[in-house]
Design a protein around this motif. Structure first.
Motif, mmCIF file in Angstrom:
data_model
loop_
_atom_site.group_PDB
_atom_site.id
_atom_site.type_symbol
_atom_site.label_atom_id
_atom_site.label_comp_id
_atom_site.label_asym_id
_atom_site.label_seq_id
_atom_site.Cartn_x
_atom_site.Cartn_y
_atom_site.Cartn_z
ATOM 1 N N ARG A 43 9.946 -35.590 11.588
ATOM 2 C CA ARG A 43 9.650 -35.059 12.921
ATOM 3 C C ARG A 43 9.937 -36.136 13.968
ATOM 4 N N ILE A 44 10.818 -35.819 14.905
ATOM 5 C CA ILE A 44 11.200 -36.752 15.955
ATOM 6 C C ILE A 44 11.002 -36.076 17.308
ATOM 7 N N PHE A 45 10.238 -36.722 18.180
ATOM 8 C CA PHE A 45 10.031 -36.244 19.548
ATOM 9 C C PHE A 45 10.714 -37.227 20.493
ATOM 10 N N ASN A 46 11.533 -36.706 21.399
ATOM 11 C CA ASN A 46 12.326 -37.537 22.305
ATOM 12 C C ASN A 46 11.776 -37.430 23.715
ATOM 13 N N LEU A 47 11.459 -38.570 24.330
ATOM 14 C CA LEU A 47 10.803 -38.593 25.639
ATOM 15 C C LEU A 47 11.778 -38.747 26.808
ATOM 16 N N GLY A 48 13.067 -38.550 26.561
ATOM 17 C CA GLY A 48 14.009 -38.452 27.662
ATOM 18 C C GLY A 48 14.821 -39.687 27.982
ATOM 19 N N ASP A 49 15.693 -39.539 28.969
ATOM 20 C CA ASP A 49 16.715 -40.505 29.367
ATOM 21 C C ASP A 49 17.723 -40.707 28.239
ATOM 22 N N TYR A 50 18.462 -39.657 27.989
ATOM 23 C CA TYR A 50 19.515 -39.647 26.976
ATOM 24 C C TYR A 50 20.772 -40.334 27.500
#
Length: 257
Positions: free
Chosen positions: A33-40
């Protein structure tokens, strides 16, 4: 007791080499499970590939400040400038996807109410640094028009400042999960692992993980692609020095973090 682990990543900023190193480490630990908090996107040369990869592997993707302003169709970036280069490196569908991402994500683990967002509880464009005051700290745990109503969080994770840290006070915990692609001071990519269970009595853990990678290979990719602000990119990913110090007193289209 069955415990689950969730990897929190943030601020990849077009650095595909760092992202792949971190994803390999996450997989090696058996975390799914991976949650990405932005600024790609922005700063690094391969935002398009980073967006595609994160859409593929991340269960949760949320909005960052760069994801909001860089693809904004109402902005006209100067011809030949850095911002236009980073924007045009993305496909049209990716620009739309980025700006449609949710502001935050709430979930529970080990009886704790957890909220993740990119920068603050009010907007992706309001920054909360490590050396904040008590008012700023309390504000990270509030409901706002941006977060919506719901149970108030006791644990908040965010990114944005590229500076991983942990702070606990008044029964609440604030975590900056760090930056995968543009970590400052120590340029080694960093992400955060949360561990806990469905039951409120389950143990709860927070771990910071730094993953070495070939930053020089990433810089070589940027040169080959003709990416802008190469001196600033080198300062950040090789030496951990914020590029804004290089451009002090000069006109730059670059936005802090």
């Amino acid at each position: 007791m069955q415990l689950e682990r969730i990897a929190l990543i943030s601020d990849v900023h077009g650095n595909l080499t760092a992202l792949e190193a971190v994803l390999a480490d996450i997989e090696a630990r058996g975390i799914t499970r991976i949650f990405n908090l932005g600024d790609y996107v922005g700063k690094g040369p391969r935002g398009q590939a980073v967006v595609d990869r994160c859409r593929e592997v991340c269960e949760v993707n949320i909005l960052g400040n760069w994801d909001d302003f860089l693809p904004d169709p109402d902005r006209e970036w100067p011809a030949g400038g850095s911002m236009l280069w980073w924007q045009q490196e993305l496909r049209a569908d990716q620009r739309t996807w980025l700006r449609s991402l949710p502001f935050c994500h709430d979930f529970q683990l080990s009886g704790r109410q957890i909220r993740i967002f990119h920068a603050s509880a009010t907007t992706v464009h309001h920054r909360v640094y490590f050396d904040h005051d008590a008012t700023a700290y309390r504000g990270m745990f509030e409901n706002t028009p941006a977060t919506g109503d719901g149970p108030l969080p006791t644990v908040v994770g965010y990114g944005d400042t590229h500076d991983a840290y942990y702070e606990s006070d008044l029964g609440r915990t604030l975590i900056n999960v760090g930056s995968v692609g543009n970590s400052l001071n120590d340029p080694t990519p960093v992400y955060t692992v949360l561990e806990g269970g469905a039951d409120a009595t389950a143990p709860f853990g927070i771990q910071f993980v730094r993953v070495p990678y070939d930053a020089h290979a990433e810089l070589a990719h940027a040169r080959e692609l003709g990416a802008p602000e190469l001196d600033g990119y080198e300062a950040e990913i090789i030496h951990g020095i914020y590029r804004g110090t290089l451009y002090a007193g000069k006109t730059s289209t670059y936005h802090r973090d």
